[in-house]
Motif scaffolding. Structure first.
Motif, PDB file in Angstrom:
ATOM      1  N   LEU A  46       0.823  -1.210   0.000  1.00 25.35           N
ATOM      2  CA  LEU A  46       0.000   0.000   0.000  1.00 25.35           C
ATOM      3  C   LEU A  46       0.856   1.260   0.000  1.00 25.35           C
ATOM      4  O   LEU A  46       0.583   2.206  -0.734  1.00 25.35           O
ATOM      5  CB  LEU A  46      -0.934  -0.014   1.221  1.00 25.35           C
ATOM      6  N   ALA A  47       1.908   1.267   0.797  1.00 26.41           N
ATOM      7  CA  ALA A  47       2.755   2.460   0.891  1.00 26.41           C
ATOM      8  C   ALA A  47       3.530   2.718  -0.399  1.00 26.41           C
ATOM      9  O   ALA A  47       3.769   3.867  -0.761  1.00 26.41           O
ATOM     10  CB  ALA A  47       3.715   2.316   2.064  1.00 26.41           C
ATOM     11  N   GLY A  48       3.911   1.663  -1.115  1.00 28.44           N
ATOM     12  CA  GLY A  48       4.709   1.831  -2.327  1.00 28.44           C
ATOM     13  C   GLY A  48       3.908   1.792  -3.606  1.00 28.44           C
ATOM     14  O   GLY A  48       4.482   1.776  -4.699  1.00 28.44           O
ATOM     15  N   SER A  49       2.598   1.798  -3.513  1.00 30.20           N
ATOM     16  CA  SER A  49       1.756   1.681  -4.698  1.00 30.20           C
ATOM     17  C   SER A  49       1.689   2.990  -5.482  1.00 30.20           C
ATOM     18  O   SER A  49       1.618   4.075  -4.909  1.00 30.20           O
ATOM     19  CB  SER A  49       0.339   1.272  -4.284  1.00 30.20           C
ATOM     20  N   ALA A  50       1.701   2.851  -6.797  1.00 31.67           N
ATOM     21  CA  ALA A  50       1.546   4.017  -7.667  1.00 31.67           C
ATOM     22  C   ALA A  50       0.137   4.080  -8.252  1.00 31.67           C
ATOM     23  O   ALA A  50      -0.205   5.042  -8.943  1.00 31.67           O
ATOM     24  CB  ALA A  50       2.570   3.953  -8.795  1.00 31.67           C
ATOM     25  N   ALA A  51      -0.693   3.072  -7.965  1.00 33.85           N
ATOM     26  CA  ALA A  51      -2.027   3.005  -8.560  1.00 33.85           C
ATOM     27  C   ALA A  51      -3.025   3.918  -7.856  1.00 33.85           C
ATOM     28  O   ALA A  51      -3.954   4.417  -8.485  1.00 33.85           O
ATOM     29  CB  ALA A  51      -2.542   1.574  -8.518  1.00 33.85           C
ATOM     30  N   LEU A  52      -2.845   4.138  -6.568  1.00 34.21           N
ATOM     31  CA  LEU A  52      -3.803   4.946  -5.809  1.00 34.21           C
ATOM     32  C   LEU A  52      -3.409   6.418  -5.831  1.00 34.21           C
ATOM     33  O   LEU A  52      -2.219   6.745  -5.740  1.00 34.21           O
ATOM     34  CB  LEU A  52      -3.867   4.475  -4.356  1.00 34.21           C
ATOM     35  N   PRO A  53      -4.380   7.321  -5.912  1.00 37.54           N
ATOM     36  CA  PRO A  53      -4.074   8.745  -5.786  1.00 37.54           C
ATOM     37  C   PRO A  53      -3.485   9.030  -4.401  1.00 37.54           C
ATOM     38  O   PRO A  53      -3.814   8.328  -3.439  1.00 37.54           O
ATOM     39  CB  PRO A  53      -5.446   9.425  -5.942  1.00 37.54           C
ATOM     40  N   PRO A  54      -2.622  10.030  -4.286  1.00 37.89           N
ATOM     41  CA  PRO A  54      -1.958  10.298  -2.997  1.00 37.89           C
ATOM     42  C   PRO A  54      -2.923  10.513  -1.824  1.00 37.89           C
ATOM     43  O   PRO A  54      -2.656  10.041  -0.716  1.00 37.89           O
ATOM     44  CB  PRO A  54      -1.155  11.569  -3.270  1.00 37.89           C
ATOM     45  N   VAL A  55      -4.046  11.180  -2.071  1.00 38.80           N
ATOM     46  CA  VAL A  55      -5.009  11.425  -0.992  1.00 38.80           C
ATOM     47  C   VAL A  55      -5.611  10.104  -0.511  1.00 38.80           C
ATOM     48  O   VAL A  55      -5.743   9.873   0.695  1.00 38.80           O
ATOM     49  CB  VAL A  55      -6.128  12.384  -1.476  1.00 38.80           C
ATOM     50  N   TRP A  56      -5.958   9.245  -1.425  1.00 43.59           N
ATOM     51  CA  TRP A  56      -6.537   7.935  -1.069  1.00 43.59           C
ATOM     52  C   TRP A  56      -5.517   7.091  -0.328  1.00 43.59           C
ATOM     53  O   TRP A  56      -5.845   6.404   0.632  1.00 43.59           O
ATOM     54  CB  TRP A  56      -6.973   7.208  -2.324  1.00 43.59           C
ATOM     55  N   LYS A  57      -4.256   7.123  -0.819  1.00 46.44           N
ATOM     56  CA  LYS A  57      -3.214   6.322  -0.200  1.00 46.44           C
ATOM     57  C   LYS A  57      -2.991   6.753   1.252  1.00 46.44           C
ATOM     58  O   LYS A  57      -2.894   5.932   2.155  1.00 46.44           O
ATOM     59  CB  LYS A  57      -1.915   6.457  -0.983  1.00 46.44           C
ATOM     60  N   GLU A  58      -2.946   8.059   1.459  1.00 46.01           N
ATOM     61  CA  GLU A  58      -2.756   8.602   2.810  1.00 46.01           C
ATOM     62  C   GLU A  58      -3.912   8.198   3.731  1.00 46.01           C
ATOM     63  O   GLU A  58      -3.708   7.772   4.863  1.00 46.01           O
ATOM     64  CB  GLU A  58      -2.651  10.131   2.717  1.00 46.01           C
ATOM     65  N   ARG A  59      -5.133   8.315   3.215  1.00 44.75           N
ATOM     66  CA  ARG A  59      -6.327   7.949   3.981  1.00 44.75           C
ATOM     67  C   ARG A  59      -6.319   6.457   4.324  1.00 44.75           C
ATOM     68  O   ARG A  59      -6.608   6.056   5.447  1.00 44.75           O
ATOM     69  CB  ARG A  59      -7.569   8.298   3.158  1.00 44.75           C
ATOM     70  N   ALA A  60      -5.958   5.626   3.351  1.00 43.50           N
ATOM     71  CA  ALA A  60      -5.927   4.174   3.569  1.00 43.50           C
ATOM     72  C   ALA A  60      -4.832   3.791   4.559  1.00 43.50           C
ATOM     73  O   ALA A  60      -5.046   2.924   5.419  1.00 43.50           O
ATOM     74  CB  ALA A  60      -5.718   3.455   2.240  1.00 43.50           C
ATOM     75  N   LEU A  61      -3.655   4.404   4.458  1.00 40.48           N
ATOM     76  CA  LEU A  61      -2.575   4.107   5.402  1.00 40.48           C
ATOM     77  C   LEU A  61      -2.978   4.462   6.822  1.00 40.48           C
ATOM     78  O   LEU A  61      -2.646   3.750   7.778  1.00 40.48           O
ATOM     79  CB  LEU A  61      -1.301   4.863   5.012  1.00 40.48           C
ATOM     80  N   GLU A  62      -3.706   5.550   6.963  1.00 38.46           N
ATOM     81  CA  GLU A  62      -4.160   5.972   8.300  1.00 38.46           C
ATOM     82  C   GLU A  62      -5.217   5.017   8.848  1.00 38.46           C
ATOM     83  O   GLU A  62      -5.143   4.586   9.999  1.00 38.46           O
ATOM     84  CB  GLU A  62      -4.737   7.388   8.201  1.00 38.46           C
ATOM     85  N   ARG A  63      -6.192   4.649   8.012  1.00 37.23           N
ATOM     86  CA  ARG A  63      -7.288   3.801   8.485  1.00 37.23           C
ATOM     87  C   ARG A  63      -6.882   2.341   8.687  1.00 37.23           C
ATOM     88  O   ARG A  63      -7.451   1.655   9.518  1.00 37.23           O
ATOM     89  CB  ARG A  63      -8.458   3.863   7.505  1.00 37.23           C
ATOM     90  N   LEU A  64      -5.927   1.867   7.904  1.00 32.18           N
ATOM     91  CA  LEU A  64      -5.504   0.466   8.005  1.00 32.18           C
ATOM     92  C   LEU A  64      -4.209   0.306   8.801  1.00 32.18           C
ATOM     93  O   LEU A  64      -3.560  -0.731   8.714  1.00 32.18           O
ATOM     94  CB  LEU A  64      -5.316  -0.129   6.606  1.00 32.18           C
ATOM     95  N   ALA A  65      -3.835   1.312   9.565  1.00 33.95           N
ATOM     96  CA  ALA A  65      -2.557   1.294  10.290  1.00 33.95           C
ATOM     97  C   ALA A  65      -2.416   0.054  11.171  1.00 33.95           C
ATOM     98  O   ALA A  65      -1.341  -0.552  11.223  1.00 33.95           O
ATOM     99  CB  ALA A  65      -2.408   2.552  11.128  1.00 33.95           C
ATOM    100  N   GLY A  66      -3.474  -0.371  11.843  1.00 30.83           N
ATOM    101  CA  GLY A  66      -3.398  -1.530  12.719  1.00 30.83           C
ATOM    102  C   GLY A  66      -3.335  -2.848  11.978  1.00 30.83           C
ATOM    103  O   GLY A  66      -2.988  -3.877  12.556  1.00 30.83           O
ATOM    104  N   ARG A  67      -3.640  -2.842  10.712  1.00 31.79           N
ATOM    105  CA  ARG A  67      -3.688  -4.066   9.916  1.00 31.79           C
ATOM    106  C   ARG A  67      -2.474  -4.256   9.018  1.00 31.79           C
ATOM    107  O   ARG A  67      -2.287  -5.314   8.440  1.00 31.79           O
ATOM    108  CB  ARG A  67      -4.925  -3.994   9.017  1.00 31.79           C
ATOM    109  N   LEU A  68      -1.658  -3.221   8.892  1.00 32.79           N
ATOM    110  CA  LEU A  68      -0.514  -3.278   7.984  1.00 32.79           C
ATOM    111  C   LEU A  68       0.609  -4.131   8.556  1.00 32.79           C
ATOM    112  O   LEU A  68       0.880  -4.100   9.753  1.00 32.79           O
ATOM    113  CB  LEU A  68       0.013  -1.866   7.707  1.00 32.79           C
ATOM    114  N   VAL A  69       1.269  -4.879   7.685  1.00 32.97           N
ATOM    115  CA  VAL A  69       2.432  -5.673   8.065  1.00 32.97           C
ATOM    116  C   VAL A  69       3.664  -4.874   7.657  1.00 32.97           C
ATOM    117  O   VAL A  69       3.758  -4.402   6.519  1.00 32.97           O
ATOM    118  CB  VAL A  69       2.414  -7.042   7.338  1.00 32.97           C
TER     119      VAL A  69
END
Length: 142
Positions: A46-69
């Motif tokens: 998720l952090a290194g993806s180029a497919a998601l717009p930066p705003v979406w990526k930031e939002r997803a990283l924040e919301r999925l923080a507890g689930r990220l490996v």
């Protein structure tokens, strides 16, 4: 091969960004179970993806923080089906739902409103009625 991973709208994650791993699934299955790798693990950087717009990526990283490996990978496992192909499809569907929910815009803030005068009067009348009803249950005072 499963269909491409569609997040929301026209945003599609390319297959090159998805990492697959297969292993033996637990549970019943007879002779076939010892030879086939049907459990599917789908990893998405998720952090290194180029497919998601930066705003979406930031939002997803924040919301999925507890689930990220390792602070960057989203991992989804599927092992319900006996077929690897069906499990791959399930993993893609789960990851798409997870990313779609994580990248959704925040809900609109609720505007506070004042209760109407009639509503306040009905509430107070109901309280008076309840009070009289409960006082009527007590023993009479002589």
């Amino acid at each position: 091969m499963p269909e491409p991973l569609r997040v929301r709208g026209s945003v599609v994650v390319p297959d090159a960004e998805l990492m697959w791993r297969f292993s033996r699934s637990s549970g019943p299955g007879g002779q076939h179970v010892n030879t086939s790798d049907t459990q599917v693990e789908l990893r998405y950087d998720l952090a290194g993806s180029a497919a998601l717009p930066p705003v979406w990526k930031e939002r997803a990283l924040e919301r999925l923080a507890g689930r990220l490996v390792d602070g960057r990978f989203v991992v989804v496992k599927a092992s319900e089906h006996r077929s690897q192909l069906r499990n791959r499809e399930m993993a893609v569907v789960r990851l798409a739902a997870l990313l779609g929910e994580a990248t959704a815009p925040p809900p609109k803030a609720r505007r506070r409103t004042k209760p109407t005068r009639g509503m306040v009067e009905r509430r107070l009348e109901n309280k008076r009625h309840r009070s009289e009803l409960k006082q009527g249950r007590s023993r009479p005072q002589y």
